[in-house]
Design an enzyme around this catalytic site. Sequence first.
Site: not given
Length: 481
Positions: A288, A386, A179, A254
């Site tokens: 990231c 973040e 997906k 992750e």
Amino acid sequence: MRLFIGGEWVEPEGGHYEVVNPATEEVVGLAPEASRGQVHEAAAAAKDAFGSWSRTPPEERAAVLDRAADVMARDAEEHARLARAESGATAGTARAMQVAVGIARFRRYAKGALEPVEQPLPPQISGAGPMGPASVLGAVAVRRPVGVVACITSYNNPWANPAGKIAPALAMGNTVVVKPAPQDPLSVYAMARALEEAGVPPGVVNVVTGSGPAVGEAAVDSPDVDMVSFTGSTAVGRRIGEVCGRELKRQLMELGGKGAALVFDDADLGAAVRGIGSTFSFYSGQICTAPTRVLAQRGVYERLVEGLAGYAGRLTVGDPADPGTVVGPVISAAHRDRVEGYVELGRKEGARVVVGGARPAYDRGFYVAPALLADCTNDMRVVREEIFGPVVVVVPFDDEEEGVALANDSDYGLIDYVWSGDVARAFRVAARLRAGGVGVNTIGRNMEAPFGGFNKSGVGRDCGSYALHAYSELQAVVWPG
């Protein structure tokens, strides 16, 4: 474009949605909108195919992965143009860091399919008793495929990220339901076509897409899915983890990062600036692992801020199709607004906006100016959260103890960085950092090293042979000697 289910290209029951070029705001193509039922059909197809694929000799699995890499390499330029158009990556990044890395991962796991899965264990001497007569028992630990893996991928790399899930999962004998991120799914369909041409059996690889969360939710909660491999935000990872926890499904997560970059007084400042500056230049900070949270020792603080400001000011922001462009757009208008909102928030929190803060003067495209925020403190939201954009924040510290404490005062722990001319100190500090990886005087990565995070940055490890372990279950086989 159609869904890829059970080896067939299937018309989506939900119609199609537009995939938009972040640089031009033009429509790149139409992606299929799968229904919940079609997602479950894809998982059922993967389950049906698992038995035969898992028993396929490793050499045959390796050959399929190698042939797929050949097909992808043959069409690499076309793939790079598509990746650039739908993700907004610069031409160089799309070619070298997206498509080329995706191909390399298929090559790597073609070899990985041939790695031994058995680990012999020391024999054990058992005396006579209720379990039987005295004997010497041999044992071996064998890695077996998990089953059906739902691979839910991120928008920031529509080639490397899916390849890093699909290739090791297939190498181990699993089947997959992929997906992709809704923003740039067309590259994954190109990957599926390459696998189909390479001779992957029907049902071994299935691709389903949708513009909203429903398709991903259906993939996670399908009773035929045994494992979920997800790359994305910590918030979404938590929701996936709740479903997996109820059903006791395996997870590989992750998630987010807010990498601390400790720069000590004796550091090579030029190297530190170039490394930290990659936050501005590599995929517009939508990565990231970026060293976005800079902790600078006071002896070099002002010089480092000055160096980073000069670096950011020299970067060309513009059309990613232009070879001279270093900073392209971010993925969407909503994300552009979010990143700009964080810069303004930092200003209100008391940070000094050294560079950035104004939107580049383009009529179209989701462009954000690289921003540098200095004089920050660790309690500011711009330091703790973040941002996922070309924004670097800088916090001063006095000594090693304070620097380590600040680095570890975070919800995240994916990759941290240490710049110091004293290698012994750099490795000493690295040992104290609560992060899944530490770069010492580099932002480079060894792709055979384990990759994953501490804290809210994830669960599990992949890359290299660790990915093969992640997509397998251990089985013990014991026999009398």
